[in-house]
Design an enzyme around this catalytic site. Structure first.
Site, PDB file in Angstrom:
ATOM      1  N   LYS A  70     -13.433   2.082  -2.595  1.00 35.40           N
ATOM      2  CA  LYS A  70     -14.644   1.479  -2.034  1.00 35.40           C
ATOM      3  C   LYS A  70     -15.055   2.181  -0.733  1.00 35.40           C
ATOM      4  O   LYS A  70     -16.227   2.489  -0.530  1.00 35.40           O
ATOM      5  CB  LYS A  70     -14.416  -0.025  -1.796  1.00 35.40           C
ATOM      6  CG  LYS A  70     -14.196  -0.811  -3.085  1.00 35.40           C
ATOM      7  CD  LYS A  70     -14.038  -2.299  -2.836  1.00 35.40           C
ATOM      8  CE  LYS A  70     -12.700  -2.650  -2.239  1.00 35.40           C
ATOM      9  NZ  LYS A  70     -11.573  -2.397  -3.155  1.00 35.40           N
ATOM     10  N   THR A  71     -14.091   2.428   0.147  1.00 39.10           N
ATOM     11  CA  THR A  71     -14.395   3.122   1.405  1.00 39.10           C
ATOM     12  C   THR A  71     -14.850   4.550   1.128  1.00 39.10           C
ATOM     13  O   THR A  71     -15.796   5.046   1.759  1.00 39.10           O
ATOM     14  CB  THR A  71     -13.161   3.131   2.320  1.00 39.10           C
ATOM     15  OG1 THR A  71     -12.743   1.783   2.562  1.00 39.10           O
ATOM     16  CG2 THR A  71     -13.473   3.798   3.646  1.00 39.10           C
ATOM     17  N   ASP A 115     -15.739  -3.155   5.921  1.00 32.30           N
ATOM     18  CA  ASP A 115     -14.646  -3.406   4.992  1.00 32.30           C
ATOM     19  C   ASP A 115     -14.189  -4.859   5.138  1.00 32.30           C
ATOM     20  O   ASP A 115     -14.358  -5.458   6.210  1.00 32.30           O
ATOM     21  CB  ASP A 115     -13.484  -2.455   5.301  1.00 32.30           C
ATOM     22  CG  ASP A 115     -12.509  -2.343   4.137  1.00 32.30           C
ATOM     23  OD1 ASP A 115     -12.809  -2.861   3.054  1.00 32.30           O
ATOM     24  OD2 ASP A 115     -11.443  -1.730   4.332  1.00 32.30           O
ATOM     25  N   THR A 164     -12.388  -7.371  -1.714  1.00 35.61           N
ATOM     26  CA  THR A 164     -11.542  -7.619  -2.888  1.00 35.61           C
ATOM     27  C   THR A 164     -11.784  -9.019  -3.440  1.00 35.61           C
ATOM     28  O   THR A 164     -11.263  -9.358  -4.500  1.00 35.61           O
ATOM     29  CB  THR A 164     -10.052  -7.478  -2.514  1.00 35.61           C
ATOM     30  OG1 THR A 164      -9.749  -8.376  -1.438  1.00 35.61           O
ATOM     31  CG2 THR A 164      -9.734  -6.054  -2.073  1.00 35.61           C
ATOM     32  N   ARG A 223      -5.456   5.530  -4.804  1.00 37.62           N
ATOM     33  CA  ARG A 223      -4.689   5.454  -3.562  1.00 37.62           C
ATOM     34  C   ARG A 223      -3.190   5.549  -3.849  1.00 37.62           C
ATOM     35  O   ARG A 223      -2.452   6.254  -3.150  1.00 37.62           O
ATOM     36  CB  ARG A 223      -5.002   4.160  -2.820  1.00 37.62           C
ATOM     37  CG  ARG A 223      -4.236   4.011  -1.489  1.00 37.62           C
ATOM     38  CD  ARG A 223      -4.503   2.674  -0.851  1.00 37.62           C
ATOM     39  NE  ARG A 223      -5.909   2.541  -0.478  1.00 37.62           N
ATOM     40  CZ  ARG A 223      -6.497   1.390  -0.176  1.00 37.62           C
ATOM     41  NH1 ARG A 223      -5.800   0.255  -0.236  1.00 37.62           N
ATOM     42  NH2 ARG A 223      -7.767   1.339   0.168  1.00 37.62           N
TER      43      ARG A 223
END
Length: 347
Positions: A70-71, A115, A164, A223
């Site tokens: 997402k980032t 975030d 999330t 990740r």
């Protein structure tokens, strides 16, 4: 594109170095971004239309399990728009004044990435409503009978929120995002491609299907794939000649206690707790948190999504329940009722 990251109190040099290291692996354009094809296609359309009209892209909400990019996607959007991005998080904006300071320092076309946006305080959210919709900032000066309301004009900016837990967002805030997209788990082929790309950036020699071995244990999450690649690289440097082959990869992952489908000790402990203490479930998440010693949020945000995705865990109205697949993976005998339930489901 310039990135202005709002550092959290207590950040140390090691943390900054780790962030810089992670940033070096992140793609900067849609062409470099592997996977999420449906999302990329929709965002490219929105960005092309916004640039054609010479206006900022609409506010974007990205949601899904952690570690899916997402980032990274927010940074790609900023690059594709040729815009400056400021990066912060919901917990870092504790007061309306913090948000006002961020918004008044933006320029036309800038992007503010928030975030964990679901963790914004309600008082901060209320300030954000008019800012997102009308590009106006309402400020109250003073207190009591002498308080005055002041409305300031803001530049034309874009907010990209990441969460999330989209259900935890207040409906008025969620409705102000013009573009909402869920990031899905990646395919094994996509993860393998990401590992090869990261290995090239890190100048790591990887061969003999070692990338496939790492990919199958990466929980379909970029990740985690990059993290495992770095740990396997460390193992190869210490116990070999720095080259990652299948033998080195398997030995390193065995040392990390990551099994052939990506489950780590915490996953296996969660499944075993349900099987051994509650006959496979159903059992409430609060009980599981007490049994495993993990926070409820850790179970819901980090452990459950992948276990649900691969069909090892079920959510029922009465709680969490382990499936027959999980029994077999842990070499445990499922109860007769579990077998009958699965057979009835198939019928």
């Amino acid at each position: 594109m310039a990135i202005d990251r709002m550092m959290q109190p207590g950040s140390d040099t090691d943390g900054q170095q780790e962030q810089e290291f992670e940033l070096s692996l992140r793609p900067k354009t849609f062409a470099e971004y592997i996977g999420q094809d449906r999302l990329k296609k929709n965002l490219q359309l929105a960005i092309t239309a916004a640039k054609k009209r010479e206006e900022p892209v609409d506010h974007v909400l990205l949601y899904g399990p952690p570690g899916l990019g997402k980032t990274t996607m927010a940074s790609v959007i900023a690059n594709e728009m040729g815009a400056q991005i400021r990066i912060t998080s919901g917990p870092a904006i504790s007061r309306a004044a913090d948000l006002a300071s961020l918004l008044t320092n933006l320029q036309d076309g800038d992007i503010l990435f928030i975030d964990e946006i679901h963790r914004l305080a309600r008082s901060v959210e209320e300030v954000l409503y008019s800012a997102m919709e009308d590009f106006k900032l309402d400020i109250v000066l003073g207190k009591g009978p002498n308080a005055k309301s002041l409305r300031l004009d803001l530049p034309q900016f874009t907010i990209i929120g990441a969460t999330t837990r989209t259900g935890a967002l207040a409906a008025p805030l969620r409705d102000r995002f013009g573009i909402l997209h869920r990031l899905e788990f990646y395919t094994h082929d996509d993860i393998q491609s990401i590992i090869r790309r990261s290995a090239d950036i890190l100048d790591v020699n990887i061969k003999d299907n070692a990338d496939k071995t790492i990919a199958t244990r990466s929980r379909l999450t970029p990740r985690i794939a990059n993290r495992l690649l770095k740990r396997v690289r460390d193992y190869a440097d210490v116990n070999g000649d720095g080259i990652i082959d299948q033998s080195i990869a398997q030995s390193a992952l065995k040392l990390l206690e990551i099994d052939e489908i990506g489950l780590d000790p915490a996953d296996r402990q969660l499944l075993a707790a349900i099987i051994d203490n509650h006959s496979g479930g159903p059992v409430g998440v609060e009980t599981l948190a007490a049994l495993t010693g993990d926070e409820r949020s850790t179970i819901e945000d980090f452990l459950e999504p992948y276990l649900l995705q691969i069909g090892y865990l079920e959510r029922t109205p009465r709680g969490r329940k382990v499936t027959t697949r999980a029994y077999k993976h842990l070499n445990k005998q499922p109860p007769t009722s579990a077998n009958e339930t699965d057979q009835n489901t198939l019928l």
